[in-house]
Design an enzyme around this catalytic site. Structure first.
Site, mmCIF file in Angstrom:
data_model
loop_
_atom_site.group_PDB
_atom_site.id
_atom_site.type_symbol
_atom_site.label_atom_id
_atom_site.label_comp_id
_atom_site.label_asym_id
_atom_site.label_seq_id
_atom_site.Cartn_x
_atom_site.Cartn_y
_atom_site.Cartn_z
ATOM 1 C CG ASP A 284 -12.227 41.677 79.407
ATOM 2 O OD1 ASP A 284 -11.459 42.042 78.501
ATOM 3 O OD2 ASP A 284 -11.941 40.790 80.221
ATOM 4 C CD GLU A 285 -7.608 44.158 77.692
ATOM 5 O OE1 GLU A 285 -6.550 44.506 78.232
ATOM 6 O OE2 GLU A 285 -7.718 43.154 76.995
ATOM 7 C CG ASP B 58 -8.235 41.961 81.581
ATOM 8 O OD1 ASP B 58 -9.391 41.550 81.351
ATOM 9 O OD2 ASP B 58 -7.222 41.484 81.050
#
Ligand code: TTP
Ligand code: MG
Length: 352
Positions: free
Chosen positions: A104-105, A10
């Site tokens: 974003d993860e 993340d």
């Protein structure tokens, strides 16, 4: 099920970190990405701003009250998306089993690698070298624990919950930290006297289902550190292939076959490295006039050897009419893994 090795990655304060990276005047400052107007909402805040209690989804007006010096920066979605694609390509150097959760993860299943901890370190390093941004990584035996782990030492963290530590870790964990237990459920648990994993473990499955419905079954597993959900990748990426362009266009069959054998070897090695199996073989040809064709064959079972893979590609090539035209590029791809994705009987090491 053998022990799995799952990584959750993340990015830290993602949109805000990108804005600080690209504008040195913003470094070290409390910033919020989003519009400052009366209806504006904070997409995310830099860690400097979080100290004032500012967080994602907060109204801009409220954020300004909490931190009058807060700097608002408009979002640049195209930049964030570009970086997102870049980090996913880094993940795919390690495994085809990549499940993006958001921009974003992502979860990665790296059960085939000797050390998931080492892989997580390398991935964090590669992200830093290529994007000048930091990420936090969690490593454990399933998605729930990997996700909790990545959050544990944010920012720029790397936290490992190895198999031998799972029970102890889960026992002390406050229920609101469990992935999948939201604020409302946590409050309900508190009313029932359940504050930690150890408390949760005291309850029978029947009790949990009575209080929480179907989710009770999952909570019963969580309390024991169990979460069998597989990492579910975007299936279109589940392939390994190789292609080459000839120095001179050719329709000489021995030359084409020699190149095809090389591509079969390269693609097969790549697939092995990623622990990827496939039922479909696809031949790609680009001709001197730049027209391109693909021909594929799908088998009932996965291809078992490089020889089988090459032979299938050779048949596809022989079935193609090459008399009138010369080939500029040749490629061979293995795709279409069985459901669920291949996890073979290879000895899984307990090294994390
Ligand atoms: P997150 O990973 O939830 O947050 P983050 O990366 O900003 O911070 P952290 O270090 O805690 O991981 O979300 C990723 C990006 O998604 C975030 O930078 C902005 C965007 N986002 C929104 O636009 N709205 C939201 O409500 C959330 C939670 C995120
Ligand atoms: Mg993030």
């Amino acid at each position: 099920m053998p022990v799995r090795k799952i990584i959750h990655i993340d990015m830290d304060a993602f949109f805000a970190a990108v804005e600080q990276r690209d504008n040195p005047a913003l470094c070290g400052q409390p910033i919020a990405v989003g519009h400052a107007g009366p209806r504006g909402v904070v997409a995310t805040a830099s860690y400097e701003a979080r100290r004032y209690g500012i967080h994602s989804a907060m109204a801009a007006q409220r954020a300004k009250k909490l931190c009058p010096g807060l700097i608002f920066v408009p979002a640049r979605m195209n930049v964030y998306k570009h970086i997102s694609r870049h980090i996913r390509s880094i993940f795919r150097q390690y495994t085809e089993l990549v499940e993006p959760l958001s921009i974003d993860e992502a979860f990665l299943d790296v059960s085939h690698l000797p050390s998931a901890t080492q892989a997580a370190k390398e991935i964090k390093q590669l992200i830093w070298e290529r994007t000048c941004l930091t990420a936090s990584a969690g490593v454990s035996v399933n998605k729930m624990l990997a996700k909790i782990a990545s959050d544990y030492q944010k920012p720029n963290g790397l936290f490992v919950i190895a198999p031998k530590n799972v029970e102890r870790f889960v026992a002390q964990l406050p229920v609101e930290k469990f992935f999948g237990i939201g604020r409302v459920t946590a409050e309900k648990m508190h009313r029932l006297g359940i504050y930690t994993g150890a408390d949760l473990r005291q309850k029978t499955e029947e009790e949990l289902v009575r209080h929480f419905g179907k989710a009770g079954h999952a909570y019963f597993g969580y309390a024991r550190g169990i979460d069998d959900r597989p990492v579910e990748p975007n299936r279109k990426h589940l392939s390994a292939g190789a292609e080459t362009t000839f120095a001179q266009d050719t329709n000489d069959l021995p030359t084409l076959l020699a190149a095809l054998a090389q591509m079969a070897q390269k693609a097969w090695q790549h697939a092995e490295k990623l622990n990827l199996r496939g039922k479909t073989v696809t031949l790609k040809l680009k001709f001197a006039d730049f027209k391109q064709i693909t021909r594929s064959q799908t088998f009932d079972v996965v291809l078992l050897s490089e020889t089988d893979f090459f032979t299938a590609g050779k048949k596809l090539l022989e079935q193609t009419d090459l008399h009138a035209r010369k080939v500029r590029l040749i490629g061979l791809t293995l795709s279409n893994p069985p459901e669920p994705p291949a996890r073979d009987g290879r000895q899984l090491q307990f090294d994390f």
